[in-house]
Design a protein around this motif. Structure first.
Motif, PDB file in Angstrom:
ATOM      1  N   ILE A   3      16.772   3.507  26.710  1.00  0.00           N
ATOM      2  CA  ILE A   3      15.791   3.163  25.685  1.00  0.00           C
ATOM      3  C   ILE A   3      16.172   3.895  24.401  1.00  0.00           C
ATOM      4  O   ILE A   3      16.375   5.116  24.406  1.00  0.00           O
ATOM      5  CB  ILE A   3      14.377   3.557  26.133  1.00  0.00           C
ATOM      6  CG1 ILE A   3      13.996   2.791  27.401  1.00  0.00           C
ATOM      7  CG2 ILE A   3      13.361   3.281  25.037  1.00  0.00           C
ATOM      8  CD1 ILE A   3      12.635   3.160  27.950  1.00  0.00           C
ATOM      9  N   HIS A   4      16.263   3.159  23.278  1.00  0.00           N
ATOM     10  CA  HIS A   4      16.692   3.735  21.991  1.00  0.00           C
ATOM     11  C   HIS A   4      15.522   3.945  21.033  1.00  0.00           C
ATOM     12  O   HIS A   4      15.418   5.001  20.409  1.00  0.00           O
ATOM     13  CB  HIS A   4      17.729   2.821  21.330  1.00  0.00           C
ATOM     14  CG  HIS A   4      18.926   2.585  22.190  1.00  0.00           C
ATOM     15  ND1 HIS A   4      19.808   3.584  22.528  1.00  0.00           N
ATOM     16  CD2 HIS A   4      19.384   1.446  22.791  1.00  0.00           C
ATOM     17  CE1 HIS A   4      20.777   3.076  23.290  1.00  0.00           C
ATOM     18  NE2 HIS A   4      20.535   1.776  23.463  1.00  0.00           N
ATOM     19  N   HIS A   5      14.659   2.951  20.925  1.00  0.00           N
ATOM     20  CA  HIS A   5      13.639   3.024  19.881  1.00  0.00           C
ATOM     21  C   HIS A   5      12.416   2.224  20.319  1.00  0.00           C
ATOM     22  O   HIS A   5      12.554   1.141  20.919  1.00  0.00           O
ATOM     23  CB  HIS A   5      14.181   2.458  18.558  1.00  0.00           C
ATOM     24  CG  HIS A   5      13.355   2.828  17.363  1.00  0.00           C
ATOM     25  ND1 HIS A   5      12.268   2.099  16.974  1.00  0.00           N
ATOM     26  CD2 HIS A   5      13.461   3.859  16.473  1.00  0.00           C
ATOM     27  CE1 HIS A   5      11.735   2.645  15.898  1.00  0.00           C
ATOM     28  NE2 HIS A   5      12.431   3.718  15.564  1.00  0.00           N
ATOM     29  N   LEU A   6      11.222   2.737  20.016  1.00  0.00           N
ATOM     30  CA  LEU A   6       9.966   2.070  20.366  1.00  0.00           C
ATOM     31  C   LEU A   6       9.034   2.112  19.165  1.00  0.00           C
ATOM     32  O   LEU A   6       8.853   3.153  18.539  1.00  0.00           O
ATOM     33  CB  LEU A   6       9.291   2.765  21.569  1.00  0.00           C
ATOM     34  CG  LEU A   6       7.900   2.246  21.939  1.00  0.00           C
ATOM     35  CD1 LEU A   6       7.983   0.808  22.474  1.00  0.00           C
ATOM     36  CD2 LEU A   6       7.244   3.151  22.981  1.00  0.00           C
ATOM     37  N   THR A   7       8.437   0.952  18.854  1.00  0.00           N
ATOM     38  CA  THR A   7       7.442   0.843  17.789  1.00  0.00           C
ATOM     39  C   THR A   7       6.211   0.152  18.355  1.00  0.00           C
ATOM     40  O   THR A   7       6.314  -0.922  18.964  1.00  0.00           O
ATOM     41  CB  THR A   7       7.988   0.021  16.606  1.00  0.00           C
ATOM     42  OG1 THR A   7       9.161   0.669  16.084  1.00  0.00           O
ATOM     43  CG2 THR A   7       6.932  -0.075  15.499  1.00  0.00           C
ATOM     44  N   VAL A  20       8.890   5.809  17.894  1.00  0.00           N
ATOM     45  CA  VAL A  20       9.514   6.859  18.699  1.00  0.00           C
ATOM     46  C   VAL A  20      11.015   6.604  18.700  1.00  0.00           C
ATOM     47  O   VAL A  20      11.463   5.525  19.112  1.00  0.00           O
ATOM     48  CB  VAL A  20       8.974   6.876  20.141  1.00  0.00           C
ATOM     49  CG1 VAL A  20       9.622   8.011  20.932  1.00  0.00           C
ATOM     50  CG2 VAL A  20       7.458   7.015  20.154  1.00  0.00           C
ATOM     51  N   ASP A  21      11.790   7.616  18.242  1.00  0.00           N
ATOM     52  CA  ASP A  21      13.250   7.531  18.274  1.00  0.00           C
ATOM     53  C   ASP A  21      13.713   8.238  19.550  1.00  0.00           C
ATOM     54  O   ASP A  21      13.864   9.471  19.586  1.00  0.00           O
ATOM     55  CB  ASP A  21      13.844   8.186  17.019  1.00  0.00           C
ATOM     56  CG  ASP A  21      15.354   7.991  16.948  1.00  0.00           C
ATOM     57  OD1 ASP A  21      15.920   7.419  17.900  1.00  0.00           O
ATOM     58  OD2 ASP A  21      15.965   8.434  15.948  1.00  0.00           O
ATOM     59  N   ASP A  23      16.604   8.093  20.978  1.00  0.00           N
ATOM     60  CA  ASP A  23      17.974   8.627  20.880  1.00  0.00           C
ATOM     61  C   ASP A  23      17.932  10.092  20.454  1.00  0.00           C
ATOM     62  O   ASP A  23      18.659  10.940  21.008  1.00  0.00           O
ATOM     63  CB  ASP A  23      18.786   7.797  19.887  1.00  0.00           C
ATOM     64  CG  ASP A  23      19.100   6.418  20.431  1.00  0.00           C
ATOM     65  OD1 ASP A  23      19.085   6.256  21.676  1.00  0.00           O
ATOM     66  OD2 ASP A  23      19.343   5.497  19.634  1.00  0.00           O
ATOM     67  N   ALA A  24      17.079  10.406  19.463  1.00  0.00           N
ATOM     68  CA  ALA A  24      16.959  11.803  19.028  1.00  0.00           C
ATOM     69  C   ALA A  24      16.170  12.619  20.047  1.00  0.00           C
ATOM     70  O   ALA A  24      16.476  13.786  20.295  1.00  0.00           O
ATOM     71  CB  ALA A  24      16.284  11.853  17.661  1.00  0.00           C
ATOM     72  N   LEU A  25      15.150  11.996  20.638  1.00  0.00           N
ATOM     73  CA  LEU A  25      14.283  12.714  21.565  1.00  0.00           C
ATOM     74  C   LEU A  25      15.016  13.094  22.844  1.00  0.00           C
ATOM     75  O   LEU A  25      14.741  14.137  23.447  1.00  0.00           O
ATOM     76  CB  LEU A  25      13.051  11.859  21.887  1.00  0.00           C
ATOM     77  CG  LEU A  25      11.901  12.536  22.630  1.00  0.00           C
ATOM     78  CD1 LEU A  25      11.298  13.644  21.783  1.00  0.00           C
ATOM     79  CD2 LEU A  25      10.827  11.509  22.987  1.00  0.00           C
ATOM     80  N   THR A  26      15.970  12.257  23.264  1.00  0.00           N
ATOM     81  CA  THR A  26      16.684  12.495  24.532  1.00  0.00           C
ATOM     82  C   THR A  26      18.052  13.116  24.312  1.00  0.00           C
ATOM     83  O   THR A  26      18.910  13.021  25.189  1.00  0.00           O
ATOM     84  CB  THR A  26      16.828  11.170  25.286  1.00  0.00           C
ATOM     85  OG1 THR A  26      17.584  10.255  24.470  1.00  0.00           O
ATOM     86  CG2 THR A  26      15.477  10.555  25.597  1.00  0.00           C
ATOM     87  N   LEU A  80      10.718  -2.914  21.131  1.00  0.00           N
ATOM     88  CA  LEU A  80      11.495  -2.005  21.976  1.00  0.00           C
ATOM     89  C   LEU A  80      12.970  -2.348  21.834  1.00  0.00           C
ATOM     90  O   LEU A  80      13.367  -3.514  21.998  1.00  0.00           O
ATOM     91  CB  LEU A  80      11.066  -2.144  23.447  1.00  0.00           C
ATOM     92  CG  LEU A  80      11.835  -1.274  24.439  1.00  0.00           C
ATOM     93  CD1 LEU A  80      11.529   0.209  24.203  1.00  0.00           C
ATOM     94  CD2 LEU A  80      11.492  -1.657  25.877  1.00  0.00           C
ATOM     95  N   GLU A  81      13.776  -1.309  21.521  1.00  0.00           N
ATOM     96  CA  GLU A  81      15.232  -1.440  21.505  1.00  0.00           C
ATOM     97  C   GLU A  81      15.783  -0.696  22.716  1.00  0.00           C
ATOM     98  O   GLU A  81      15.427   0.467  22.954  1.00  0.00           O
ATOM     99  CB  GLU A  81      15.819  -0.865  20.215  1.00  0.00           C
ATOM    100  CG  GLU A  81      15.440  -1.632  18.961  1.00  0.00           C
ATOM    101  CD  GLU A  81      16.096  -1.048  17.716  1.00  0.00           C
ATOM    102  OE1 GLU A  81      17.143  -0.377  17.885  1.00  0.00           O
ATOM    103  OE2 GLU A  81      15.561  -1.236  16.605  1.00  0.00           O
TER     104      GLU A  81
END
Length: 1007
Positions: A3-7, A20-21, A23-26, A80-81
């Protein structure tokens, strides 16, 4: 899957747009989703599931996904990306939503659910999102192809629900089977088991049908060949064979068919012989019948000859009567005229006599002229009476008018009496209605006061209830505060005691840290000749810290209980000030009484217009009654005066009319009497004239008839009348004489016929004997023909039945072999045979194998998280309480390697249950992933449960979770445990506000 990005926008607790990013969070592989209870941590996972599958975990409806905090014009959507199967995809999904609309008639319109799927492409120097699908069916197929996971599988292996797996760990085999069947899609094995069972039943049915057909064929063959068995009675013929040896049945049937052919040949010979005998008997019977007919004709001719001779003696007299009758027939019209005129004369004379009987005695024997004079007198009297008819009508009208005036006068007197009765009761009636109206007006004026009382009492009652509730809560809070104070005091005492014991043995603790050659931390010497020894129960720093922590926790709980009790005391004092000291039951009684008074006042106020209208209606009626009484008095006076004047006119006409009526009651009846008397006189005069004319016509007819009779040979008219006969009788006599002549010629001819003369000379023919012989021959012919037909039918039936029997025998063995194979496979898959040594059905066996794989995968992590103490053991034993011999194969037990004993999973503590559930969830995720596609899971979420772990177990679980990050995997933990926020630097905080929740990511660089 990564999961890369969620809006999310207007979704769940999030009123506006939140991103929610991942990629940065994980970036560190491990991140924490934290927040207060109800803030919306789980809603992040719901958004991921909704974006992928259009629904959320569990059974929550999708029409409740929209945030209640969001503005009405904001459309709910989730973007969701993610990456999966070598593709980077972006999915945008919007649920069905109702929004305000000025164009819609109802004021609202509905936007249907939509979905859009895009794929990131980088070809030919162009990079961007390319559309893939924009409808739900195509998108669902693309998501399934990319993830290779159903929604249920995704929720179990990516969004690990710890509560569900704790239930799965402790549940029975039936509940485990439900989850495993849904995840591994083992319905095909259940379908195969059902198909084999149905196949076994179908082959058994086919075999039974063929066996039943063979039984029916055997019975039919035995029935068709019944007489053949009777012919062989007493021989050593074998009985009908059973179905255990089908070949013997065929041999037996073929032997019966051979005997049927022999019986048919015998029947044909018997039929030919009986046919010849029948033809001979038929010829002899026809010859006998012909002789009997000729003899009968000869006898009948002789009888007719004798009868004709007897009739010939009366013929002379008959011819004389026929001649006189023919002469008298010429006089028939004249004789009829004499008879008719005599009858008319007698009839007219009788009518005259009868008419005279209706006349008065003085007129019965009067002559016709005298009767005419009396008739004229009656006509004159009738004219005078008819002239007085108008006076009689006037007399009658005057009587009717007088009667009507008397009736009106009586009615007026009754109206006067009724009006006076009502008017006499009016003063009391007016006082009654006026008093009632005053009472209603007074009650209506108090409605507002009653409403104010009810409102005040309602407020006091609510405050009293709140006061009583807070009293109970305050008592409970006071008790809790006392308990927490005692616990804090005890914890402080234990901590201080432990600290004192540690200080007493501090020398031993410091000596234990000494190392030869290193200076002492107390005296600085490097020589330690006699170091102090640690006591066996010497507390350590860790023990003291732990006791202090327990004291601090107990003290915190005590402080919180005190704050809570103070808050309740403040609320109780406020409620008591509002409610006062009145008990709740008394307030309820006062409120009930006030409501009853208010209801009565409202009823009186509601009835006030009706009472006012009733009083006004009574006053109007009083005026009307007064006026009616005066009008009735005027009518009575007028009617009395008019009736008196009309009575005087009627008296003048009475005397004149009485003289004209005579004995009759009315002039009309008197005129009718006179008319009837005149009619009777006229009838007598007419009857006398008719009688005279009839007598003259009779005399003329008699004279004419006498002269004519003498001319034809009758001296007197009476002789001619006696000889006269009816034409039919004369024709009958003439025909009888002619027929006798004809019959005489016919009989003479018959008696001279040669063959009749010869038949008369022979003996009487016996047709009955020949008929009996012919009948016996016909019976024999019918029996032999029936026997021949029956034997032919038996041959045809046996031939057809044997052909069918051969076909059934050819199908029997393949059907039997097919049934044996299908029944064996069905009994093995259904565990109804001892050949299934595991006593497990097919689907249960597959699920047991899957559960064994899950347990093996879970034990790898469970040993690491429990210091190699616990192992999950798969058990194939039958569940306790399960009826029957079948085993589910879905048992789970826990093995304690430290003690070597197995026990139920329900005996695990809270922290141990969490550890085992987490290991089981991770093991299930590995097995399901391998089963579905084998594709690695790049992102994993674990929801709650860490609060039950102590520090050591938490460290071991965190070590296992660190291992999950291997292979570039990201693990998200959903929890509000404070210790995890210190251990995990990457966090996504969900903050709860009055107008909706918000997201605040914290990366390790931000801390």
């Amino acid at each position: 899957m990564y999961i890369h990005h969620l809006t999310v926008q207007a979704f769940g607790p999030f009123a506006r747009t939140e991103t929610v990013d991942f990629d940065a969070l994980t970036s560190n592989g491990l991140f924490l989703l934290r927040g207060d209870t109800g803030a919306g941590k789980t809603s992040i996972l719901d958004a991921v599931c909704f974006a992928l599958y259009g629904t959320v975990p569990g059974i929550r409806p999708t029409h409740r996904l929209r945030s209640d905090h969001a503005p009405t014009g904001t459309r709910t959507h989730v973007i969701l990306e993610f990456s999966a199967a070598g593709r980077r995809l972006k999915i945008t999904r919007k649920p069905k939503q109702t929004y305000p609309s000025t164009r819609a008639k109802t004021g609202t319109a509905t936007a249907e659910a939509t979905v859009e799927l895009h794929q990131w492409t980088d070809t030919d120097g162009f990079a961007g999102w390319e559309p893939v699908s924009a409808n739900h069916q195509d998108t669902a197929r693309e998501i399934e192809a990319a993830l290779a996971l159903t929604k249920e599988q995704f929720c179990q292996v990516v969004l690990l629900p710890q509560g569900d797996f704790a239930t799965f760990l402790r549940s029975d085999a039936k509940d485990r089977a439900v989850l495993l069947r849904r995840l591994f899609d083992t319905g095909r094995f259940q379908e195969l088991q059902a198909w084999l069972t149905n196949r076994s039943k179908a082959t058994k049915k086919d075999l039974d049908e063929v066996t039943t057909t063979l039984q029916h064929l055997s019975e039919r063959i035995h029935q068709e060949a019944g007489p053949l068995h009777q012919e062989r009675t007493g021989t050593d013929e074998p009985a009908r064979p059973g179905l255990q040896h089908p070949a013997d049945v065929l041999t037996w049937a073929q032997d019966l068919r051979t005997r049927a052919h022999r019986a048919h040949a015998t029947a044909v010979t018997d039929e030919e012989r009986s046919d010849t005998e029948h033809q001979h008997a038929k010829t002899e019977h026809h010859r006998t019948l012909e002789l009997a007919h000729h003899q009968t004709q000869h006898a009948q001719a002789q009888a007719r000859r004798a009868a004709l001779d007897d009739k010939a003696a009366d013929h002379p007299q008959l011819r004389s009567q026929l001649d006189n009758g023919r002469r008298a027939e010429q006089l028939r019209p004249l004789l009829d005229a004499v008879q008719h005129t005599a009858l008319a004369r007698d009839t007219a004379s009788t009518a005259e006599d009868k008419a005279r009987t209706h006349l008065p005695g003085e007129h019965r024997h009067a002559t016709t002229p005298q009767l005419r004079a009396v008739l004229e007198q009656h006509h004159a009297e009738k004219g005078r009476v008819e002239g007085l008819l108008p006076d009689e009508q006037q007399h009658t009208q005057l009587g009717a008018q007088i009667t009507a005036l008397h009736t009106k006068e009586e009615q007026a007197r009754a109206d006067i009496e009724e009006a006076e009765q009502w008017l006499s009761a009016w003063p009391d009636l007016e006082d009654e209605h006026t008093g009632r109206l005053a009472d209603m007006t007074k009650a209506a004026d108090h409605v507002l006061q009653h409403e104010q009382n009810i409102h005040t009492l309602n407020a006091h009652l609510q405050a009293a209830r709140r006061r009583d509730t807070l009293t109970t809560q305050l008592e409970t809070a006071t008790t809790v505060e006392s308990d927490r104070a005692a616990e804090a005091l005890e914890a402080k005492k234990q901590w201080l005691d432990l600290r004192e014991r540690r200080l007493d043995g501090m020398a031993g603790e410091l000596a234990a840290e000494l190392t030869q050659g290193d200076p002492c931390s107390v005296c600085g010497s490097t020589d330690h000749p006699q170091p102090a020894q640690r006591q066996p129960d010497q507390p350590t720093r860790e023990d003291e810290d732990k006791a202090r922590t327990l004291f601090e926790q107990a003290d915190t709980l005590h402080a919180q209980a005190g704050i809570h009790r103070n808050d309740l005391a403040t609320q109780h004092a406020k409620a008591a000030g509002q409610a006062g000291l009145t008990p709740t039951d008394e307030l309820k009684a006062q409120l009930k009484k006030a409501k009853e008074g208010h209801r009565a006042a409202c009823d009186a106020a509601a009835a006030l217009p009706s009472a006012q209208e009733s009083l006004a209606r009574l006053r109007t009626e009083h005026n009307s009654r007064t006026q009616q009484r005066q009008q009735a008095q005027d009518r009575a006076t007028e009617c009395h005066a008019r009736a008196k004047a009309l009575a005087q006119q009627q008296s003048t006409l009475t005397d004149t009319l009485a003289a004209a009526r005579g004995t009759a009651t009315t002039l009309a009846k008197r005129a009718i009497e006179i008319g009837r008397a005149a009619k009777r006189l006229s009838d007598v005069i007419d009857a006398a004239q008719t009688a005279a004319e009839a007598a003259a016509r009779h005399r003329d007819a008699t004279t004419t008839a006498t002269h004519t009779a003498q001319g034809v040979g009758f001296p007197a008219l009476d002789e001619a009348a006696a000889a006269l006969q009816t034409p039919a009788l004369l024709d009958q006599w003439s025909q009888e004489l002619d027929q006798w002549g004809k019959d005489d010629a016919v009989v003479t001819d018959l008696l001279t016929t040669p063959h009749l003369l010869e038949a008369g000379l022979q003996p009487p023919a016996d047709a009955q004997a020949t008929a009996k012989t012919l009948l016996a021959a016909e019976e024999r012919m019918k029996k032999t023909a029936a026997a021949r037909q029956q034997t032919g039918h038996r041959i045809s039936a046996l031939t057809s039945l044997i052909a069918t029997l051969e076909g059934c025998l050819s199908d029997l063995e393949p059907l039997r072999a097919r049934h044996i194979l299908a029944d064996r496979l069905a009994s093995i898959t259904c565990a109804t045979t001892t050949a299934n040594t595991l006593s497990m059905e097919l689907e249960a066996y597959v699920l047991a194998a899957r559960l064994e794989e899950i347990a093996d995968a879970a034990n790898i992590r469970l040993q690491a998280m429990t210091s190699e103490r616990y192992l999950l053991q798969h058990s194939a034993d039958k569940d306790a309480g399960r009826r029957g011999r079948l085993k589910s194969g879905l048992g789970l037990r826990i093995l304690d390697t430290w003690t070597g004993t197995e026990r139920e999973t329900s005996t695990l503590s809270g922290g141990e249950t969490f550890t085992a559930s987490l290991a089981l969830a991770l093991g299930l995720a590995d097995v399901v992933t391998q089963e579905a596609s084998g594709r690695p899971l790049g992102t994993l979420f674990i929801d709650e449960g860490f609060g039950t772990l102590d520090e050591q177990n938490l460290q071991e679980v965190m070590d296992v979770l660190d291992q999950l990050r291997a292979g570039n995997r990201a693990v998200g933990i959903v929890s509000h445990v404070a210790e995890l926020s210190r251990r995990i630097p990457s966090q996504l905080n969900v903050m709860k506000h009055r107008n909706g929740s918000t997201l605040r990511p914290l990366i390790s660089t931000d801390l």
